[in-house]
Design a protein around this motif. Sequence first.
Motif, mmCIF file in Angstrom:
data_model
loop_
_atom_site.group_PDB
_atom_site.id
_atom_site.type_symbol
_atom_site.label_atom_id
_atom_site.label_comp_id
_atom_site.label_asym_id
_atom_site.label_seq_id
_atom_site.Cartn_x
_atom_site.Cartn_y
_atom_site.Cartn_z
ATOM 1 N N LEU A 68 4.734 -0.739 11.180
ATOM 2 C CA LEU A 68 4.188 -0.387 12.004
ATOM 3 C C LEU A 68 4.054 1.227 12.071
ATOM 4 O O LEU A 68 2.794 2.018 12.220
ATOM 5 C CB LEU A 68 5.123 -0.434 13.396
ATOM 6 C CG LEU A 68 4.597 0.316 14.698
ATOM 7 C CD1 LEU A 68 3.159 -0.311 15.279
ATOM 8 C CD2 LEU A 68 5.429 0.147 15.781
ATOM 9 N N ALA A 69 4.944 1.864 11.035
ATOM 10 C CA ALA A 69 5.040 3.204 10.565
ATOM 11 C C ALA A 69 3.498 3.481 9.573
ATOM 12 O O ALA A 69 2.996 4.471 9.696
ATOM 13 C CB ALA A 69 6.172 3.738 10.015
ATOM 14 N N MET A 70 3.464 2.326 8.861
ATOM 15 C CA MET A 70 2.483 2.586 7.763
ATOM 16 C C MET A 70 1.389 2.440 8.502
ATOM 17 O O MET A 70 0.328 3.132 8.243
ATOM 18 C CB MET A 70 2.494 1.387 6.745
ATOM 19 C CG MET A 70 3.650 1.827 5.635
ATOM 20 S SD MET A 70 3.587 3.055 4.656
ATOM 21 C CE MET A 70 2.052 2.661 3.453
ATOM 22 N N ALA A 71 1.043 1.422 9.474
ATOM 23 C CA ALA A 71 -0.147 1.448 10.226
ATOM 24 C C ALA A 71 -0.522 2.918 10.876
ATOM 25 O O ALA A 71 -1.645 3.177 11.220
ATOM 26 C CB ALA A 71 -0.129 0.234 11.317
ATOM 27 N N ASN A 72 0.540 3.231 11.521
ATOM 28 C CA ASN A 72 0.389 4.480 12.033
ATOM 29 C C ASN A 72 -0.166 5.613 11.448
ATOM 30 O O ASN A 72 -0.732 6.599 11.730
ATOM 31 C CB ASN A 72 1.478 5.137 13.126
ATOM 32 C CG ASN A 72 1.618 4.235 14.184
ATOM 33 O OD1 ASN A 72 0.565 3.897 14.996
ATOM 34 N ND2 ASN A 72 2.836 3.892 14.713
ATOM 35 N N ILE A 73 0.390 5.798 10.168
ATOM 36 C CA ILE A 73 -0.017 6.863 9.075
ATOM 37 C C ILE A 73 -1.347 6.450 8.629
ATOM 38 O O ILE A 73 -2.288 7.454 8.651
ATOM 39 C CB ILE A 73 0.826 6.460 7.626
ATOM 40 C CG1 ILE A 73 2.303 7.042 7.870
ATOM 41 C CG2 ILE A 73 0.082 7.282 6.579
ATOM 42 C CD1 ILE A 73 3.063 6.906 7.036
ATOM 43 N N PHE A 74 -1.861 5.181 8.497
ATOM 44 C CA PHE A 74 -3.409 5.084 8.403
ATOM 45 C C PHE A 74 -4.209 5.427 9.648
ATOM 46 O O PHE A 74 -5.381 6.135 9.442
ATOM 47 C CB PHE A 74 -3.414 3.197 8.158
ATOM 48 C CG PHE A 74 -5.030 3.084 8.251
ATOM 49 C CD1 PHE A 74 -5.952 3.266 6.911
ATOM 50 C CD2 PHE A 74 -5.600 2.501 9.379
ATOM 51 C CE1 PHE A 74 -7.179 3.019 7.137
ATOM 52 C CE2 PHE A 74 -6.977 2.106 9.565
ATOM 53 C CZ PHE A 74 -7.671 2.450 8.490
ATOM 54 N N ILE A 75 -3.751 5.141 10.859
ATOM 55 C CA ILE A 75 -4.253 5.683 12.009
ATOM 56 C C ILE A 75 -4.655 7.151 12.061
ATOM 57 O O ILE A 75 -5.644 7.699 12.558
ATOM 58 C CB ILE A 75 -3.899 5.067 13.334
ATOM 59 C CG1 ILE A 75 -3.912 3.385 13.427
ATOM 60 C CG2 ILE A 75 -4.240 5.562 14.641
ATOM 61 C CD1 ILE A 75 -3.072 2.869 14.326
ATOM 62 N N LEU A 104 0.962 -1.256 -0.152
ATOM 63 C CA LEU A 104 -0.010 -0.065 0.090
ATOM 64 C C LEU A 104 0.882 1.301 0.115
ATOM 65 O O LEU A 104 2.037 1.183 0.620
ATOM 66 C CB LEU A 104 -1.017 -0.093 1.170
ATOM 67 C CG LEU A 104 -1.802 -1.097 1.511
ATOM 68 C CD1 LEU A 104 -2.671 -0.873 2.883
ATOM 69 C CD2 LEU A 104 -2.893 -1.370 0.512
ATOM 70 N N ASN A 105 0.354 2.571 -0.588
ATOM 71 C CA ASN A 105 1.089 3.580 -0.532
ATOM 72 C C ASN A 105 0.247 4.676 0.245
ATOM 73 O O ASN A 105 -1.066 4.579 0.383
ATOM 74 C CB ASN A 105 1.394 3.937 -2.061
ATOM 75 C CG ASN A 105 0.381 4.185 -2.882
ATOM 76 O OD1 ASN A 105 -0.731 4.684 -2.581
ATOM 77 N ND2 ASN A 105 0.641 3.506 -4.120
ATOM 78 N N ILE A 106 0.449 5.795 0.367
ATOM 79 C CA ILE A 106 -0.437 6.892 0.833
ATOM 80 C C ILE A 106 -1.591 7.150 0.064
ATOM 81 O O ILE A 106 -2.647 7.358 0.905
ATOM 82 C CB ILE A 106 0.519 8.075 0.937
ATOM 83 C CG1 ILE A 106 1.883 8.115 1.633
ATOM 84 C CG2 ILE A 106 -0.335 9.325 1.491
ATOM 85 C CD1 ILE A 106 1.656 7.621 3.315
#
Length: 128
Positions: free
Chosen positions: A91-98, A55-57
């Motif tokens: 974890l960084a990607m999950a936190n961006i989603f959050i 996934l990307n932004i």
Amino acid sequence: MGYRIDSGQTRYIQVTVDGVLDRETALAELNDVLTRPDYPDRHTLWDFTGANMGLNIQDIEEITGVLRLYRPAGPGFANRVALVVSGRMELAMANIFIAAAKLLPFKYKAFLDLNAARTFASSSSTTR
């Protein structure tokens, strides 16, 4: 890419994802979970430890856009969502989603530990 939905827990639905997680697959999985008749009454645990994030932004923004369309049935909606990932980058990607989903009616939390995520998803609390 595959996923399994386990509804054997009383307080949450567990979705285990394997393979590459891309936008199309994530949206299909999300649809399968959101349309379950027991979804409003149970929290959700997404286990991505066996997945490779593709996934990307822009994909994250589209997924949160779809989630904005979801309207919980009532105030007792089970809104806790645990996201379990396998590494610091995930974890960084999950936190961006959050962060992108902050205004949604869900309480998201990312974990590196499956047992901690299970404890979070098992809570009866629906408060933000």
